[in-house]
Design an enzyme around this catalytic site. Structure first.
Site, PDB file in Angstrom:
ATOM      1  N   TYR A   1     -42.935 126.582  72.534  1.00 14.67           N
ATOM      2  CA  TYR A   1     -41.536 126.807  72.944  1.00 14.67           C
ATOM      3  C   TYR A   1     -40.779 127.631  71.918  1.00 14.67           C
ATOM      4  CZ  TYR A   1     -42.190 123.017  76.345  1.00 14.67           C
ATOM      5  OH  TYR A   1     -42.626 122.224  77.380  1.00 14.67           O
TER       6      TYR A   1
ATOM      7  N   ARG B   1     -39.804  90.373  48.851  1.00 19.14           N
ATOM      8  CA  ARG B   1     -39.909  90.847  50.231  1.00 19.14           C
ATOM      9  C   ARG B   1     -40.563  92.230  50.238  1.00 19.14           C
ATOM     10  NH1 ARG B   1     -34.330  89.713  49.363  1.00 19.14           N
ATOM     11  NH2 ARG B   1     -34.015  91.967  49.503  1.00 19.14           N
TER      12      ARG B   1
ATOM     13  N   CYS C   1     -44.302 120.023  70.399  1.00 19.25           N
ATOM     14  CA  CYS C   1     -43.729 119.682  71.706  1.00 19.25           C
ATOM     15  C   CYS C   1     -43.687 118.158  71.848  1.00 19.25           C
ATOM     16  CB  CYS C   1     -44.579 120.258  72.826  1.00 19.25           C
ATOM     17  SG  CYS C   1     -45.024 121.991  72.612  1.00 19.25           S
ATOM     18  N   MET C   2     -43.296 117.672  73.019  1.00 17.13           N
ATOM     19  CA  MET C   2     -43.237 116.223  73.214  1.00 17.13           C
ATOM     20  C   MET C   2     -44.633 115.600  73.200  1.00 17.13           C
ATOM     21  SD  MET C   2     -41.539 113.964  76.270  1.00 17.13           S
ATOM     22  CE  MET C   2     -39.870 114.521  76.026  1.00 17.13           C
ATOM     23  N   ASP C   3     -45.611 116.345  73.738  1.00 14.77           N
ATOM     24  CA  ASP C   3     -46.939 115.749  73.935  1.00 14.77           C
ATOM     25  C   ASP C   3     -48.070 116.447  73.191  1.00 14.77           C
ATOM     26  OD1 ASP C   3     -45.888 113.961  76.028  1.00 14.77           O
ATOM     27  OD2 ASP C   3     -45.602 115.842  77.102  1.00 14.77           O
TER      28      ASP C   3
ATOM     29  N   HIS D   1     -30.031  92.711  48.209  1.00 15.21           N
ATOM     30  CA  HIS D   1     -31.008  93.794  48.421  1.00 15.21           C
ATOM     31  C   HIS D   1     -30.624  95.014  47.592  1.00 15.21           C
ATOM     32  CE1 HIS D   1     -34.190  95.823  50.523  1.00 15.21           C
ATOM     33  NE2 HIS D   1     -33.403  96.657  51.145  1.00 15.21           N
TER      34      HIS D   1
ATOM     35  N   LYS E   1     -41.112  93.981  59.882  1.00 14.54           N
ATOM     36  CA  LYS E   1     -40.104  94.477  60.835  1.00 14.54           C
ATOM     37  C   LYS E   1     -40.601  95.784  61.453  1.00 14.54           C
ATOM     38  CE  LYS E   1     -37.605  96.696  57.021  1.00 14.54           C
ATOM     39  NZ  LYS E   1     -36.481  96.544  56.084  1.00 14.54           N
TER      40      LYS E   1
ATOM     41  N   ARG F   1     -24.065  97.244  52.792  1.00 17.58           N
ATOM     42  CA  ARG F   1     -24.591  97.080  54.149  1.00 17.58           C
ATOM     43  C   ARG F   1     -24.227  95.672  54.611  1.00 17.58           C
ATOM     44  NH1 ARG F   1     -30.892  98.602  55.035  1.00 17.58           N
ATOM     45  NH2 ARG F   1     -31.190  96.463  54.340  1.00 17.58           N
TER      46      ARG F   1
HETATM   47  C1  LIG Z   1     -36.876  96.488  54.813  1.00 16.11           C
HETATM   48  C2  LIG Z   1     -36.411  95.504  53.842  1.00 16.11           C
HETATM   49  C3  LIG Z   1     -37.275  95.031  52.846  1.00 16.11           C
HETATM   50  C4  LIG Z   1     -38.632  95.629  52.591  1.00 16.11           C
HETATM   51  O1  LIG Z   1     -38.459  96.792  51.841  1.00 16.11           O
HETATM   52  P1  LIG Z   1     -39.698  97.692  51.373  1.00 16.11           P
HETATM   53  O2  LIG Z   1     -39.090  98.698  50.498  1.00 16.11           O
HETATM   54  O3  LIG Z   1     -40.286  98.272  52.614  1.00 16.11           O
HETATM   55  O4  LIG Z   1     -40.647  96.792  50.680  1.00 16.11           O
HETATM   56  C5  LIG Z   1     -36.827  94.002  52.031  1.00 16.11           C
HETATM   57  N1  LIG Z   1     -35.581  93.492  52.175  1.00 16.11           N
HETATM   58  C6  LIG Z   1     -34.723  93.944  53.103  1.00 16.11           C
HETATM   59  C7  LIG Z   1     -33.368  93.338  53.198  1.00 16.11           C
HETATM   60  C8  LIG Z   1     -35.093  94.968  53.961  1.00 16.11           C
HETATM   61  O5  LIG Z   1     -34.219  95.430  54.858  1.00 16.11           O
END
Ligand SMILES: *Cc1c(COP(=O)(O)O)cnc(C)c1O
Length: 395
Positions: free
Chosen positions: A270, A224, A317-319, A165, A38, A136
């Site tokens: 700045y 995951r 700064c930005m750049d 999760h 992701k 969540r």
């Molecule tokens: C981002 C995410 C992961 C991966 O988590 P890591 O800690 O980066 O391995 C797994 N499951 C869900 C639901 C996530 O949102």
């Protein structure tokens, strides 16, 4: 070869491959490894990381949004792609059209997916998300059976998976360990209830990187892994650090584009937050918050120049931002500056930057902007480059 870049990121795909093998080896043959890519693979490049992850033994590709899945399908990735995030009913057609596996948690989603599946003449493999304590996404454990029944009543939907999760799998305290177990037990309770209600669901999953490394008992059918895939150790600074050997894949580099000695009393950047107290040699590094390099690093961060640390002075700064190189007299115009990575025997890891600004390491790389070209290395050679402009793809 001199690279035609002002500032750039190098992604060592050999490191990614080694991380995949280490994770796969850790979970063993009976568990599917899902590579979480992701947010452009936490800034590393979703397509490139997915390709190398699949080559190295990952089984599934995991994204957050349907559009991320579309990017991968268009790049030719045919492995199962699972979407973790919430899918709007209007996205159902895309999910089905591109053979993405959605997370489901409400009736509007499953109805729209079923309709889209009818239209395409396809079966959709959905995963029900259970909120076991992250607070969540998902349905509550007590709603799981009723929701599964609703899914099973709709044509062309197959409940392939159920998952949850963890919220504190990387936290060291006994209390947090107990919390993770409590979340896992809630998911196992849902498994029992669904079984009693007559559901046969093949894929159960719970673990992110931290839980994968720490709790082998929780691996179930699929893990995951994101942060570990990219080489970040979720347990850095804790006892479990190094439990699995991981190699950071990303290096961030730039050049010194002005090196000049400023007299005593000179204000820098700045807000005049830094004023020299002696004649000071100052170099300009052309990276800023517009590149995803945090402004919170003002007067805090540092880079490597000629193998030595050069502290950031004044505001980012930005750049661009400025560094003090008074103690590095050999520093010269167009020298390479390393913002993340090694130079000589010095090293800055993304976790160091995260600690300086009080954030999680995932944020450090995932916010790196598209205008930072990505250079991909494989087998010690440059595989390709990818940037904002056509010219950035010079290979
Ligand atoms: C981002 C995410 C992961 C991966 O988590 P890591 O800690 O980066 O391995 C797994 N499951 C869900 C639901 C996530 O949102």
């Amino acid at each position: 070869m001199e690279l035609p870049f002002l500032s750039w990121a190098e992604i060592d795909l050999d490191a990614t491959a080694a991380n995949v093998r280490a994770l796969k080896n850790h979970v063993g043959p009976g568990v599917l490894l899902g590579a979480v890519v992701k947010a452009n693979a936490y800034g590393h490049g979703a397509v490139e990381v997915s390709e190398v992850a699949l080559e190295s033994g990952a089984d599934w590709i995991i994204v957050n949004r349907s559009i991320e899945g579309v990017e991968l399908r268009r790049a030719g990735i045919t492995a199962p792609v699972f979407v973790l995030g919430h899918t709007m009913p209007v996205e159902a057609d895309r999910m089905v059209g591109y053979d993405l596996r959605p997370t489901v948690m409400n009736l509007a989603q499953i109805e729209s997916l079923s309709q889209a599946a009818e239209k395409h003449g396809k079966t959709v493999h959905v995963h029900i998300k259970i909120d076991t304590g992250l607070g969540r996404l998902g349905v509550f454990p007590a709603e799981a059976v009723e929701f599964a029944r609703a899914v099973s009543r709709l044509p062309r939907l197959v409940i392939e998976g159920v998952y949850s999760h963890p919220s504190v799998a990387d936290e060291p305290s006994a209390d947090d360990v107990a919390y993770t177990w409590m979340q896992f037990e809630r998911l196992m309770h849902v498994r029992d209830e669904l079984k009693k209600a007559g559901f046969e669901i093949p894929i159960w999953h719970f673990c992110n990187s931290a839980a994968t490394i720490r709790f082998p008992e929780m691996h179930l059918s699929l893990v995951r892994c994101g942060t570990s895939l990219h080489g970040f150790d979720p347990f850095i600074g804790q006892e479990l650090a190094g439990a699995i050997a991981l190699r950071p894949a990303l290096t961030l580099k730039s050049h010194l584009v002005r090196v000049a000695t400023h007299p005593t009393g000179s204000a820098v950047s700045y807000g005049r937050t830094y004023v020299t107290v002696a004649p000071t040699r100052i170099a300009v590094v052309p990276v800023g918050y517009g590149d995803g390099y945090r402004r919170a690093l003002s007067n805090k961060g540092y880079v490597l120049v000629r193998g030595k640390r050069a502290p950031i002075i004044g505001r980012v700064c930005m750049d661009q931002f400025m560094v003090d190189v008074t103690h590095i007299p050999e520093a010269a115009l167009y020298d390479e500056a390393v913002l993340i990575g090694s130079q000589g025997d010095q090293r800055i890891i993304s976790e160091d930057i995260a600690n300086l600004v009080g954030t999680h390491v995932n944020e450090v790389t995932s916010i790196l902007a598209p205008r930072i070209p990505r250079l991909y290395l494989k087998g010690g050679r440059i595989l390709k480059s990818k940037g904002l402009a056509e010219e950035d793809s010079f290979i």
